[in-house]
Design an enzyme around this catalytic site. Structure first.
Site, short mmCIF file in Angstrom:
data_model
loop_
_atom_site.label_atom_id
_atom_site.label_comp_id
_atom_site.label_asym_id
_atom_site.label_seq_id
_atom_site.Cartn_x
_atom_site.Cartn_y
_atom_site.Cartn_z
N SER A 154 0.89 -1.28 0.14
CA SER A 154 -0.15 -0.09 -0.14
C SER A 154 0.90 1.23 -0.08
O SER A 154 2.08 1.22 0.61
CB SER A 154 -0.69 0.04 1.43
OG SER A 154 -1.43 1.28 1.34
N TYR A 195 -1.07 -0.99 10.19
CA TYR A 195 -1.18 -1.40 8.90
C TYR A 195 -0.27 -0.75 7.91
O TYR A 195 0.53 -1.61 7.18
CB TYR A 195 -2.69 -0.61 8.41
CG TYR A 195 -2.93 -1.09 7.07
CD1 TYR A 195 -3.34 -2.17 6.57
CD2 TYR A 195 -2.54 0.18 5.93
CE1 TYR A 195 -4.00 -2.28 5.32
CE2 TYR A 195 -2.96 -0.16 4.38
CZ TYR A 195 -3.64 -1.40 4.28
OH TYR A 195 -4.05 -1.57 2.85
N LYS A 222 2.56 -3.14 6.02
CA LYS A 222 2.63 -2.91 4.29
C LYS A 222 4.42 -2.49 3.90
O LYS A 222 4.67 -2.79 2.67
CB LYS A 222 2.00 -1.69 3.69
CG LYS A 222 0.44 -2.39 3.97
CD LYS A 222 0.15 -3.51 3.31
CE LYS A 222 -1.30 -3.95 3.12
NZ LYS A 222 -1.62 -5.25 2.48
N ILE A 235 -8.31 3.39 -3.48
CA ILE A 235 -9.16 2.56 -4.31
C ILE A 235 -10.68 2.67 -3.75
O ILE A 235 -11.04 2.65 -2.65
CB ILE A 235 -8.54 0.96 -4.16
CG1 ILE A 235 -7.00 1.10 -4.50
CG2 ILE A 235 -9.32 0.14 -5.15
CD1 ILE A 235 -6.39 1.46 -5.77
#
Ligand code: NAI
Length: 247
Positions: free
Chosen positions: A143, A156, A160, A189
């Site tokens: 990401s 997160y 990533k 996205i």
């Protein structure tokens, strides 16, 4: 000739979202598809049906990507039933957002296990098969948050970013066996989650994206298709941002 004719691909966490889009696009290009997700449900059933309707071989395995033993079982099953794996897409991922002061140890561990340990699990499980074949393409879904960081997402973002270090290491480790390993780093996205954001928050994001729109699942899958296919035969250890220029 289709781009993935006679290839077999496995995509983790693919019943919906970005993973599902990969499965459908790769099947359009002729690949046989094995996909996993935590459990069988109407999403996995409908995807299986759609894939088989395209005329490729397809199978679904309920499996927790964070669990090493389950990943090893998946590799054993694939070896016995397909005899090879050409493309591995490590896609399964979750978020458990919270500011550092409020983030629990459990939510830190869970996100690291599902997002990063899963990539280790599947790469380790399938590396022997790919090494024997002397061919393989591993694609890890990272990401842009792993590149830039993001407030409220330290777990997160770390997972990533870890994927990026892992990808570059595996590219160096397995390159001599003709196994390529690359990462795709999506930006904003369009998903049920991002569509549910308040209109002003969405507008603010759009002003920051040079291409002035959110990405589609298929925008990500198309870049992975390039990495899965012979079009990228001399590309390894790279991180390709699919973010409309967000940076
Ligand atoms: P999603 O939540 O729509 O789909 C993820 C799938 O993974 C679900 O079907 C879920 O059941 C499955 N899954 C979750 N934990 C699992 C586990 N332990 N084992 C097996 N399957 C598991 O998510 P989305 O948006 O399609 O994301 C896919 C990947 O793309 C994730 O790695 C995510 O971090 C990454 N990504 C997504 C972005 C976005 O804007 N949606 C942006 C950047 C990266």
């Amino acid at each position: 000739m289709k781009l993935l004719e006679n290839k077999t691909a496995l995509i983790t966490g693919a019943s919906r979202g970005i993973g599902r889009s990969h499965a459908l696009l790769f099947a359009d290009e002729g690949a046989n598809i094995i996909f996993t997700d935590l459990q069988e449900n109407e999403n996995s059933a409908s995807l299986l049906e759609e894939l088989r309707a395209k005329g490729v071989r397809a199978d679904f395995l309920a499996s927790n990507a964070a669990d090493n033993a389950q990943a090893m079982d998946v590799a054993k099953w694939v070896g016995e039933n397909y005899g090879r794996l050409d493309i591995l897409v490590n896609n399964a991922g979750i978020t458990k957002d919270q500011l550092i002061l409020r983030m629990s140890v459990e939510d830190w561990n869970l996100v690291m296990d599902v997002n990063l340990r899963s990539v280790f699990n599947y790469t380790k499980a399938f590396a022997p098969m790919m090494m024997k074949q002397r061919a393989g393409s591993i694609i890890n879904i990272s990401s842009i948050v792993g590149v830039n960081g993001n407030a409220g997402q330290c777990n997160y973002a770390s997972s990533k970013a870890g994927i990026i270090g892992f990808t570059k290491s595996i590219a160096k480790e397995l390159g001599s066996r003709n196994i390529r390993c690359n990462a795709v780093a999506p930006g904003f996205i369009e998903t049920p989650m991002t569509r549910a954001l308040p209109e002003e928050v969405r507008k603010d994001w759009m002003t920051k994206i040079p291409l002035r729109r959110g990405g589609l699942d298929s925008d990500v899958a198309k870049v992975s298709l390039f990495l899965a296919s012979e079009l990228s035969a001399y590309v390894t250890g790279q991180v390709i941002q699919v973010d409309g220029g967000l940076g």
